[in-house]
Scaffold this active site. Structure first.
Site, PDB file in Angstrom:
ATOM      1  N   GLU A 147       3.555   3.907  -1.474  1.00  0.00           N
ATOM      2  CA  GLU A 147       4.136   3.040  -2.511  1.00  0.00           C
ATOM      3  C   GLU A 147       3.376   3.105  -3.836  1.00  0.00           C
ATOM      4  O   GLU A 147       2.158   2.894  -3.885  1.00  0.00           O
ATOM      5  CB  GLU A 147       4.159   1.585  -2.006  1.00  0.00           C
ATOM      6  CG  GLU A 147       4.820   0.637  -2.999  1.00  0.00           C
ATOM      7  CD  GLU A 147       5.105  -0.754  -2.450  1.00  0.00           C
ATOM      8  OE1 GLU A 147       4.766  -1.037  -1.281  1.00  0.00           O
ATOM      9  OE2 GLU A 147       5.674  -1.559  -3.208  1.00  0.00           O
ATOM     10  N   LYS A 149      10.721  -2.165  -0.461  1.00  0.00           N
ATOM     11  CA  LYS A 149      11.058  -3.316   0.368  1.00  0.00           C
ATOM     12  C   LYS A 149      12.255  -2.902   1.178  1.00  0.00           C
ATOM     13  O   LYS A 149      13.244  -2.428   0.619  1.00  0.00           O
ATOM     14  CB  LYS A 149      11.351  -4.539  -0.505  1.00  0.00           C
ATOM     15  CG  LYS A 149      11.245  -5.804   0.225  1.00  0.00           C
ATOM     16  CD  LYS A 149       9.897  -6.537   0.126  1.00  0.00           C
ATOM     17  CE  LYS A 149       8.647  -5.737   0.190  1.00  0.00           C
ATOM     18  NZ  LYS A 149       7.630  -6.329   1.095  1.00  0.00           N
TER      19      LYS A 149
HETATM   20  C1  LIG Z   1       3.026  -4.998   3.791  1.00  0.00           C
HETATM   21  C2  LIG Z   1       3.411  -3.777   4.053  1.00  0.00           C
HETATM   22  O1  LIG Z   1       4.529  -3.228   3.511  1.00  0.00           O
HETATM   23  C3  LIG Z   1       5.225  -3.858   2.468  1.00  0.00           C
HETATM   24  C4  LIG Z   1       6.450  -4.460   2.988  1.00  0.00           C
HETATM   25  C5  LIG Z   1       7.587  -3.702   3.139  1.00  0.00           C
HETATM   26  C6  LIG Z   1       8.824  -4.295   3.757  1.00  0.00           C
HETATM   27  O2  LIG Z   1       8.833  -5.512   4.029  1.00  0.00           O
HETATM   28  O3  LIG Z   1       9.794  -3.567   4.014  1.00  0.00           O
HETATM   29  C7  LIG Z   1       7.613  -2.387   2.675  1.00  0.00           C
HETATM   30  C8  LIG Z   1       6.576  -1.872   1.958  1.00  0.00           C
HETATM   31  C9  LIG Z   1       5.461  -2.731   1.506  1.00  0.00           C
HETATM   32  O4  LIG Z   1       5.659  -3.224   0.232  1.00  0.00           O
HETATM   33  C10 LIG Z   1       2.643  -2.857   4.927  1.00  0.00           C
HETATM   34  O5  LIG Z   1       3.008  -1.693   5.052  1.00  0.00           O
HETATM   35  O6  LIG Z   1       1.639  -3.299   5.504  1.00  0.00           O
END
Ligand SMILES: C=C(O[C@@H]1C=C(C(=O)O)C=C[C@H]1O)C(=O)O
Length: 354
Positions: free
Chosen positions: A155, A171
């Site tokens: 990311e 997300k």
């Molecule tokens: C918090 C995490 O991921 C976050 C949460 C995500 C989601 O809810 O889909 C995706 C990527 C990140 O922004 C992690 O990988 O530990």
């Protein structure tokens, strides 16, 4: 090992010859090449290196990395605590306090005796480059400054090219694209709105755009929804203002950010440290830089009396549509392959040995 020389590696770049270390973000607009790590809690380490070369990540040297045993990981929140946290966040959403909050847990395992003293995050990076390639992979190794990080982040937190700034909030997570629900799109759009607002605070008025919304991106073992937010940085703003307006990254906090941060503080039981912070590089001479969101990230903590430990964080964005068990499973999915790589149980067949 404390006498390993300072080093930073980002994709195909490797930096050595440490010159200065500062916690002042204004240094990033001065001169030279900087490795940067910002803890979720706000601690910033900027390290200027004198020598920067293009060099592929070396092949792993057999035996160079002795990770923890697969069964030795413990979690700051177990399944019961995590799912209770998800239910609590849904109550906050019902009360109107917040509409998304990212709930995370930190996994810890002791580094094996003797090997722990010698553990080198760059040897872990070599394994991760094969076992879990990532667009924002990197190492920052500054043992004398308490920084030993190997990230396999997918990311983008901030990319800067002159006055153009981009963020790539993620997300929405599934094993396959077919797993992604309407809820994942909604989650992504909420965070895109937040990132637009954050960047807008330091951008030329009217310059914030969203060139890509909810693109399905494959990553090792999972898929994500990824958006891009772009802006022109206001003439008065530099890295200090940019970090001040946008940190911690919206995708790992929630919205509204201030309420989400208060909820995270109340519910989480371990500091996130470099996890969910910013990790990357800034080339102050060229006016360029790339900081990842510090997810899918390992770090060594040597401050404990019991000996060095390896840590890793995993979490998920919680909305009204969240099912507690599904969110727990998402945190397991995000961790499983990376933990297997670090414990040496991941095989190139794509399966884990235990
Ligand atoms: C918090 C995490 O991921 C976050 C949460 C995500 C989601 O809810 O889909 C995706 C990527 C990140 O922004 C992690 O990988 O530990």
């Amino acid at each position: 090992m404390h006498d390993l020389p300072p080093l930073a590696r980002f994709g195909g770049l490797v930096a050595s010859d440490l010159r200065d270390v500062t916690s002042d973000p204004a240094a990033l607009d001065s001169a030279g090449f900087w490795a940067v790590t910002a803890d979720f809690e706000g601690g910033l380490v900027c390290a200027r290196f004198g020598d920067v070369r293009t060099e592929p990540v070396p092949a792993p040297v057999p035996g160079a990395w002795h990770g923890p045993s697969a069964g030795d990981w413990t979690s700051s929140m177990d399944r019961a605590a995590y799912t209770a946290g998800v239910r609590r966040i849904r109550e906050h959403i019902a009360a109107g306090d917040v509409y998304q909050a990212n709930l995370c847990r930190v996994l810890t395992a002791p580094l094996p005796d003797r090997a722990g003293a010698r553990a080198d995050v760059d040897a872990l990076t070599a394994l991760l480059a094969r076992g879990n390639p990532a667009p924002y992979a990197g190492t920052i190794r500054l043992p004398a400054h308490g920084v030993e990080i190997a990230t396999a982040s997918p990311e983008l937190y901030l990319r800067r090219d002159g006055r153009t700034v981009e963020s790539g909030p993620i997300k929405g997570t599934g094993r396959t694209a077919g797993d992604l629900l309407e809820k994942d799109h909604a989650e992504n759009v909420m965070i895109v709105d937040l990132v637009r607002n954050d960047l807008g605070r330091v951008a030329v008025a009217g310059s914030v755009t969203v060139p890509e919304l909810c693109v399905v991106e494959p990553h090792p073992g999972l898929v994500h929804l990824v958006s891009t937010v772009r802006a022109a940085l206001a003439p008065r703003a530099g890295w200090a203002e940019l970090l001040g307006a946008t940190f911690p990254p919206g995708s790992v906090t929630g919205a509204p950010k201030s309420s989400a941060l208060a909820i995270i503080e109340a519910l989480e039981t371990a500091p996130r440290g470099p996890y969910c912070g910013g990790i990357g590089w800034v080339d102050a001479d060229r006016g360029t830089g790339e900081l990842a969101v510090g997810i899918r990230t390992f770090w060594i903590d040597r401050a404990l009396p019991g000996g060095p430990v390896l840590r890793f964080g995993t979490g998920a964005g919680i909305t009204w549509g969240s099912d507690p068990e599904r969110e727990w499973a998402e945190t397991e999915l995000k961790a499983s392959r990376l933990l297997a790589v670090a414990s040496g149980t991941y095989r190139e067949t794509g399966r884990t040995a235990s």
